[in-house]
Design a protein around this motif. Structure first.
Motif, PDB file in Angstrom:
ATOM      1  N   GLY A 118      -3.850 -42.170  13.110  1.00  0.00           N
ATOM      2  CA  GLY A 118      -2.719 -42.677  12.352  1.00  0.00           C
ATOM      3  C   GLY A 118      -3.005 -43.652  11.233  1.00  0.00           C
ATOM      4  N   ALA A 119      -4.260 -44.028  11.001  1.00  0.00           N
ATOM      5  CA  ALA A 119      -4.580 -44.958   9.918  1.00  0.00           C
ATOM      6  C   ALA A 119      -4.423 -44.269   8.567  1.00  0.00           C
ATOM      7  CB  ALA A 119      -5.995 -45.501  10.069  1.00  0.00           C
ATOM      8  N   VAL A 120      -3.691 -44.906   7.667  1.00  0.00           N
ATOM      9  CA  VAL A 120      -3.398 -44.336   6.352  1.00  0.00           C
ATOM     10  C   VAL A 120      -4.518 -44.683   5.368  1.00  0.00           C
ATOM     11  CG1 VAL A 120      -1.789 -44.405   4.398  1.00  0.00           C
ATOM     12  CG2 VAL A 120      -0.914 -44.425   6.752  1.00  0.00           C
ATOM     13  N   PHE A 121      -4.887 -43.714   4.545  1.00  0.00           N
ATOM     14  CA  PHE A 121      -5.865 -43.944   3.484  1.00  0.00           C
ATOM     15  C   PHE A 121      -5.554 -43.004   2.331  1.00  0.00           C
ATOM     16  CE2 PHE A 121      -7.562 -40.626   6.200  1.00  0.00           C
ATOM     17  CZ  PHE A 121      -8.095 -39.701   5.319  1.00  0.00           C
ATOM     18  N   GLY A 122      -6.195 -43.227   1.195  1.00  0.00           N
ATOM     19  CA  GLY A 122      -6.007 -42.360   0.044  1.00  0.00           C
ATOM     20  C   GLY A 122      -7.305 -41.695  -0.364  1.00  0.00           C
ATOM     21  N   ILE A 123      -7.198 -40.644  -1.148  1.00  0.00           N
ATOM     22  CA  ILE A 123      -8.365 -40.035  -1.774  1.00  0.00           C
ATOM     23  C   ILE A 123      -8.109 -40.011  -3.276  1.00  0.00           C
ATOM     24  CG2 ILE A 123      -9.098 -38.688   0.221  1.00  0.00           C
ATOM     25  CD1 ILE A 123      -7.771 -36.221  -1.040  1.00  0.00           C
ATOM     26  N   TRP A 124      -9.177 -40.161  -4.053  1.00  0.00           N
ATOM     27  CA  TRP A 124      -9.055 -40.277  -5.507  1.00  0.00           C
ATOM     28  C   TRP A 124     -10.131 -39.444  -6.182  1.00  0.00           C
ATOM     29  CZ3 TRP A 124      -5.685 -41.626  -9.003  1.00  0.00           C
ATOM     30  CH2 TRP A 124      -6.106 -41.914 -10.309  1.00  0.00           C
ATOM     31  N   GLN A 125      -9.685 -38.460  -6.963  1.00  0.00           N
ATOM     32  CA  GLN A 125     -10.579 -37.666  -7.805  1.00  0.00           C
ATOM     33  C   GLN A 125     -10.444 -38.202  -9.226  1.00  0.00           C
ATOM     34  OE1 GLN A 125      -9.738 -33.434  -7.840  1.00  0.00           O
ATOM     35  NE2 GLN A 125     -10.887 -33.134  -9.734  1.00  0.00           N
ATOM     36  N   PRO A 126     -11.454 -38.912  -9.726  1.00  0.00           N
ATOM     37  CA  PRO A 126     -11.306 -39.575 -11.019  1.00  0.00           C
ATOM     38  C   PRO A 126     -11.336 -38.611 -12.191  1.00  0.00           C
ATOM     39  CG  PRO A 126     -13.536 -39.879 -10.203  1.00  0.00           C
ATOM     40  CD  PRO A 126     -12.777 -39.170  -9.120  1.00  0.00           C
ATOM     41  N   LEU A 127     -10.469 -38.886 -13.149  1.00  0.00           N
ATOM     42  CA  LEU A 127     -10.524 -38.209 -14.439  1.00  0.00           C
ATOM     43  C   LEU A 127     -10.772 -39.276 -15.500  1.00  0.00           C
ATOM     44  CD1 LEU A 127      -7.616 -35.632 -13.925  1.00  0.00           C
ATOM     45  CD2 LEU A 127     -10.069 -35.200 -13.856  1.00  0.00           C
ATOM     46  N   ARG A 128      -9.710 -40.044 -15.845  1.00  0.00           N
ATOM     47  CA  ARG A 128      -9.897 -41.098 -16.838  1.00  0.00           C
ATOM     48  C   ARG A 128     -10.304 -42.411 -16.193  1.00  0.00           C
ATOM     49  NH1 ARG A 128      -5.952 -44.210 -19.689  1.00  0.00           N
ATOM     50  NH2 ARG A 128      -4.316 -42.996 -18.681  1.00  0.00           N
ATOM     51  N   TYR A 129      -9.824 -42.664 -14.957  1.00  0.00           N
ATOM     52  CA  TYR A 129     -10.150 -43.923 -14.281  1.00  0.00           C
ATOM     53  C   TYR A 129     -11.027 -43.660 -13.069  1.00  0.00           C
ATOM     54  CZ  TYR A 129      -6.738 -46.442 -17.114  1.00  0.00           C
ATOM     55  OH  TYR A 129      -6.066 -47.000 -18.163  1.00  0.00           O
ATOM     56  N   ASP A 130     -12.184 -44.297 -13.054  1.00  0.00           N
ATOM     57  CA  ASP A 130     -13.164 -44.085 -11.990  1.00  0.00           C
ATOM     58  C   ASP A 130     -12.800 -44.847 -10.721  1.00  0.00           C
ATOM     59  OD1 ASP A 130     -15.690 -42.785 -11.390  1.00  0.00           O
ATOM     60  OD2 ASP A 130     -16.508 -44.799 -11.216  1.00  0.00           O
ATOM     61  N   GLY A 131     -12.181 -46.024 -10.873  1.00  0.00           N
ATOM     62  CA  GLY A 131     -11.872 -46.880  -9.727  1.00  0.00           C
ATOM     63  C   GLY A 131     -12.211 -48.322 -10.040  1.00  0.00           C
ATOM     64  N   VAL A 132     -12.543 -49.094  -9.011  1.00  0.00           N
ATOM     65  CA  VAL A 132     -12.869 -50.504  -9.228  1.00  0.00           C
ATOM     66  C   VAL A 132     -14.137 -50.604 -10.079  1.00  0.00           C
ATOM     67  CG1 VAL A 132     -11.752 -51.294  -7.104  1.00  0.00           C
ATOM     68  CG2 VAL A 132     -14.166 -50.704  -7.050  1.00  0.00           C
ATOM     69  N   GLU A 133     -14.144 -51.596 -10.963  1.00  0.00           N
ATOM     70  CA  GLU A 133     -15.259 -51.765 -11.887  1.00  0.00           C
ATOM     71  C   GLU A 133     -16.128 -52.968 -11.549  1.00  0.00           C
ATOM     72  OE1 GLU A 133     -13.079 -49.653 -15.713  1.00  0.00           O
ATOM     73  OE2 GLU A 133     -13.018 -51.839 -15.512  1.00  0.00           O
ATOM     74  N   VAL A 134     -15.755 -53.685 -10.503  1.00  0.00           N
ATOM     75  CA  VAL A 134     -16.550 -54.824 -10.038  1.00  0.00           C
ATOM     76  C   VAL A 134     -16.293 -54.988  -8.544  1.00  0.00           C
ATOM     77  CG1 VAL A 134     -14.715 -56.430 -10.717  1.00  0.00           C
ATOM     78  CG2 VAL A 134     -17.028 -57.298 -10.325  1.00  0.00           C
TER      79      VAL A 134
END
Length: 257
Positions: A118-134
């Motif tokens: 039941g733990a919620v999480f997300g998935i991210w396939q980057p196009l323009r934004y890769d994610g955290v930068e630091v």
């Protein structure tokens, strides 16, 4: 020329995002606590802002629709090279996909899912934004840890979906898995048994780095939040579990090095 941050490897935590009832009040709280500066980002599902620290992306905050009375919580996102294929794998391995996959404007493709416990999480396939930068600097993401009942079954789920290499802590009274990618620790799973909060269930905990844990905990209270678990020392640094004024729980940590 703007330097492009390194791409997060498939499976690594790459982003954290919060859905809040009041976008304005939430921005005010985190800007004062961490020094974040916010910029609007077009999204297909409502108002959303990216938080930056010295011009580098650190987190996202969205506004819940007024008719949604759901708990406010930070969500950990894992990077993927193919959101649709990963969503299918999540289902095949006993998880649930609740939202998506869908395009987040031209920034990337995402989905919201939950593991078999039941733990919620997300998935991210980057196009323009890769994610955290630091990562690891005061005011930025430091660690992501799943708090769940026990590690064995759910550890197999995350390893199957994201390719983690789990390493268990050998201890009779401490149930913990460190998740590695290419030999590097990227996240953890902490089995807490009956100590799992009844009101939250299994959940991913977001850790933010701070310069001084005790000062940060006091500042949280001054800004209208509260301390869930008082500052304490650990093998990884001094940490405290806190909540923002809307109740979103997170941990602040001053790392030992």
């Amino acid at each position: 020329m703007t330097e492009v941050p390194p791409r997060h490897p498939h499976g690594a935590p790459c982003w954290v995002s919060l859905l809040a009832h009041s976008l304005e009040a939430t921005q005010d709280f985190y800007s004062q606590l961490f020094g974040w500066v916010f910029e609007s980002t077009p999204q297909p599902f409502g108002a959303y802002v990216r938080a930056t620290l010295n011009g580098r992306a650190v987190a996202g905050v969205g506004e819940l629709p007024r008719d949604r009375h759901m708990a406010v919580a930070w969500t950990t996102y894992f990077g993927t090279e193919d959101a649709d294929a990963t969503a299918e794998l999540i289902r095949d391995c006993g998880g649930t996909v609740g939202v998506g996959p869908l395009d987040a404007d031209d920034a990337g493709r995402m989905a919201i899912a939950s593991d078999p416990l039941g733990a919620v999480f997300g998935i991210w396939q980057p196009l323009r934004y890769d994610g955290v930068e630091v990562m690891g600097e005061p005011g930025s993401l430091a660690w992501n840890e799943l708090v769940t009942r026990e590690t064995s079954m759910v550890g197999k789920f995350y390893s199957a979906v994201f390719g983690f290499e789990p390493e268990a802590v050998v201890s009779a009274d401490f149930d913990y898995l460190t998740l590695h990618l290419a030999g590097h620790p990227v996240a953890g799973i902490h089995g807490v048994g009956q100590a799992l909060p009844r009101d939250r269930g299994s959940h991913w905990m977001t850790y933010f780095a701070v310069a001084d844990t005790d000062d940060a905990a006091r500042h949280v209270v001054e800004l209208g939040g509260h301390v869930v678990r008082a500052p304490r020392d650990s093998a990884f640094g001094r940490l405290a579990t806190v909540a923002d004024p809307e109740g979103a729980v997170f941990t602040v940590i001053r790392t030992a090095h």
